[in-house]
Design a protein around this motif. Structure first.
Motif, PDB file in Angstrom:
ATOM      1  N   ILE A   3       0.854  -1.185   0.000  1.00 54.90           N
ATOM      2  CA  ILE A   3       0.000   0.000   0.000  1.00 54.90           C
ATOM      3  C   ILE A   3       0.888   1.233   0.000  1.00 54.90           C
ATOM      4  O   ILE A   3       1.804   1.341   0.814  1.00 54.90           O
ATOM      5  CB  ILE A   3      -0.922   0.021   1.240  1.00 54.90           C
ATOM      6  CG1 ILE A   3      -1.849  -1.197   1.227  1.00 54.90           C
ATOM      7  CG2 ILE A   3      -1.723   1.323   1.297  1.00 54.90           C
ATOM      8  CD1 ILE A   3      -2.644  -1.383   2.501  1.00 54.90           C
ATOM      9  N   ALA A  10      -2.874   0.546  -4.106  1.00 57.41           N
ATOM     10  CA  ALA A  10      -2.736  -0.719  -3.379  1.00 57.41           C
ATOM     11  C   ALA A  10      -2.475  -1.820  -4.398  1.00 57.41           C
ATOM     12  O   ALA A  10      -3.208  -1.962  -5.374  1.00 57.41           O
ATOM     13  CB  ALA A  10      -3.989  -1.019  -2.571  1.00 57.41           C
ATOM     14  N   CYS A  59      -8.119   2.548   1.567  1.00 53.39           N
ATOM     15  CA  CYS A  59      -7.736   2.117   0.210  1.00 53.39           C
ATOM     16  C   CYS A  59      -8.905   2.109  -0.763  1.00 53.39           C
ATOM     17  O   CYS A  59      -8.697   1.948  -1.962  1.00 53.39           O
ATOM     18  CB  CYS A  59      -7.102   0.729   0.254  1.00 53.39           C
ATOM     19  SG  CYS A  59      -5.485   0.726   1.041  1.00 53.39           S
TER      20      CYS A  59
END
Length: 141
Positions: A3, A10, A59
């Motif tokens: 990440i 990601a 994310c």
């Protein structure tokens, strides 16, 4: 899995699909040193896209991607690696394996029994689509 908060992406690490090389490149680009370069624990290292979004909700807005590999090549590569390295650690970071891979007479027998064995749960043998579709690609279809 890698990440990047800096670049807001990601990387979903599919086992046996060049993910280690890609992760090393990202670590170099981000200037990571020492302990920062260590891979996550095995259970996180190959986590699915949906698990990644559950564990790291930030994310959701990131660019997410994975590299996939020809399924047969990936299967043979995984089988060969486990056959040649009986001391490998499993996805939880320890042995024993679901069964001894050497209990199978050969690759053909292993393949015939894979879908009914506990090996199918290991990230190296789990279908690549299982790591991507739930919570990842379906959101874009």
């Amino acid at each position: 899995m890698f990440i990047s908060k800096k670049y807001k992406f990601a990387f979903i690490h599919i086992a046996k699909a060049a993910g280690s090389t890609i992760s090393i490149m990202f670590k170099d680009i981000h200037g990571l040193k020492g302990k920062q370069r260590e891979d996550p624990k095995p259970i996180e290292h190959h986590m699915s896209a949906s698990d990644l979004l559950k564990k790291f909700p930030e994310c959701k807005s990131y660019f997410k991607f994975a590299i996939i590999r020809n399924p047969f090549d990936r299967l043979l590569s995984s089988y060969s690696e486990f056959k040649n390295d009986p001391n490998r650690k499993n996805r939880f970071g320890f042995k024993p394996w679901p069964t001894n891979i050497n209990d199978y007479e050969n690759f053909d027998e292993f393949c015939k029994n894979l879908s009914n064995s506990k090996w199918i749960r290991d990230p190296h043998f789990r279908p690549q689509s299982d790591q991507l579709f739930e919570g990842f690609l379906l959101k874009f279809l």
